[in-house]
Motif scaffolding. Structure first.
Motif, short mmCIF file in Angstrom:
data_model
loop_
_atom_site.label_atom_id
_atom_site.label_comp_id
_atom_site.label_asym_id
_atom_site.label_seq_id
_atom_site.Cartn_x
_atom_site.Cartn_y
_atom_site.Cartn_z
N GLU A 1 11.16 12.13 3.40
CA GLU A 1 11.21 11.04 2.95
C GLU A 1 9.94 10.48 2.10
O GLU A 1 9.07 9.60 3.70
N THR A 2 10.13 9.96 1.18
CA THR A 2 8.67 8.43 0.72
C THR A 2 9.13 7.66 0.55
O THR A 2 10.01 7.03 -0.29
N VAL A 3 8.93 5.87 0.90
CA VAL A 3 8.74 5.13 -0.10
C VAL A 3 7.10 4.92 -0.35
O VAL A 3 6.40 4.53 -0.09
N THR A 4 7.11 4.13 -2.00
CA THR A 4 6.02 3.99 -2.47
C THR A 4 5.67 2.58 -2.37
O THR A 4 6.54 1.60 -2.79
N PHE A 5 4.36 1.77 -2.59
CA PHE A 5 4.30 0.70 -1.81
C PHE A 5 3.33 0.31 -3.12
O PHE A 5 2.42 1.21 -4.09
N GLU A 6 2.78 -1.29 -3.40
CA GLU A 6 1.58 -1.71 -4.43
C GLU A 6 0.59 -0.73 -4.64
O GLU A 6 -0.18 -0.64 -5.20
N HIS A 7 -0.30 -0.04 -3.08
CA HIS A 7 -1.44 -0.11 -2.89
C HIS A 7 -1.33 1.31 -2.68
O HIS A 7 -2.30 2.09 -1.70
N THR B 1 -0.09 6.91 3.12
CA THR B 1 -2.08 6.99 2.05
C THR B 1 -2.47 5.24 1.21
O THR B 1 -1.35 4.53 0.97
N VAL B 2 -3.10 4.88 1.17
CA VAL B 2 -3.82 3.76 0.49
C VAL B 2 -4.81 3.67 -0.17
O VAL B 2 -5.94 3.99 -0.09
N ASP B 3 -4.60 3.28 -1.58
CA ASP B 3 -5.44 3.41 -2.21
C ASP B 3 -6.47 4.84 -2.74
O ASP B 3 -7.14 4.66 -2.76
N GLY C 1 1.35 -3.55 0.77
CA GLY C 1 1.91 -4.42 0.13
C GLY C 1 3.31 -4.66 0.29
O GLY C 1 3.90 -3.66 1.36
N VAL C 2 3.82 -4.89 -1.19
CA VAL C 2 5.00 -4.90 -1.18
C VAL C 2 6.07 -3.49 -1.37
O VAL C 2 5.59 -2.74 -2.20
N PRO C 3 6.62 -2.45 -1.47
CA PRO C 3 7.49 -1.66 -1.53
C PRO C 3 7.65 -1.96 -2.90
O PRO C 3 8.03 -2.92 -3.95
#
Length: 201
Positions: free
Chosen positions: A169-175, A190-192, A156-158
């Motif tokens: 370095e990390t970016v979180t996303f919707e899922h 990592t997804v869900d 999904g979207v960041p």
């Protein structure tokens, strides 16, 4: 009488030269930073502009609007340098069917869930994180040749900019989230809640 007329003409000519010089200085001031042109940001840096013009590739002006403009205006100098110039062309900016709005830059992307100015936008500049996010994936997050990627993919979207914790370095996303260890080059996707292959070579 002739002397008075001559003085008056000299006085008017002098004022005309001063006015021209002042106008020339005004233009030089305006042109000093041609990479960003926004009346709201120039007058009040604390304001949230809804429209912002940035010089793109080949010196083409690119107009950012809504949350993309607001995010760029509030970006740090380091974020702007990492982004570089915005890319031009239809495939480098626009609105997806889902309503997601984005603008690609030479070194990253600014993206938001929708075009409402109140919607938060995020900057993704990390090359490997961006590449892993843009890897085509099945709904469970595993890389696959005919999957979906980017904001349309399973992540999904960041929901954050790039955060830095030591070499991580990390970016979180919707899922999920994507992390890169900048020391080892290892990328974790990592997804869900499930770690899946990064899909990077």
């Amino acid at each position: 009488m002739k002397q008075t007329a001559f003085r008056r003409a000299a006085f008017v000519a002098g004022w005309f030269v001063i006015a021209l010089a002042a106008a020339g200085c005004g233009n030089a001031e305006a042109d000093r930073d041609s990479s960003i042109s926004t009346p709201a940001a120039a007058v009040d840096p604390g304001a949230d502009p809804s429209e912002l013009t940035v010089t793109g590739e080949d010196d083409v002006s690119v107009t950012l609007t809504g949350p993309l403009a607001i995010k760029y205006a509030s970006a740090t100098q380091a974020q702007r340098e990492a982004l570089g110039r915005p890319l031009t062309g239809d495939h480098n900016a626009g609105t997806r069917e889902s309503g997601v709005v984005y603008q690609q830059f030479r070194g990253g992307v600014i993206i938001a869930k929708n075009s409402d100015p109140g919607t938060p936008a995020y900057i993704v500049t990390s090359g490997k994180i961006r590449d892993a996010w843009n890897t085509e994936r099945a709904p469970d997050g595993t890389p696959m040749l005919l999957g979906t990627n980017g904001s349309a993919g399973p992540l999904g979207v960041p929901t954050s900019d790039v955060t830095v914790d030591g070499p991580l370095e990390t970016v979180t996303f919707e899922h999920g989230e994507i992390s890169e260890n900048t020391t080892t080059g290892e990328v974790t996707v990592t997804v869900d809640g499930n770690v899946v292959p990064s899909g990077l070579r």
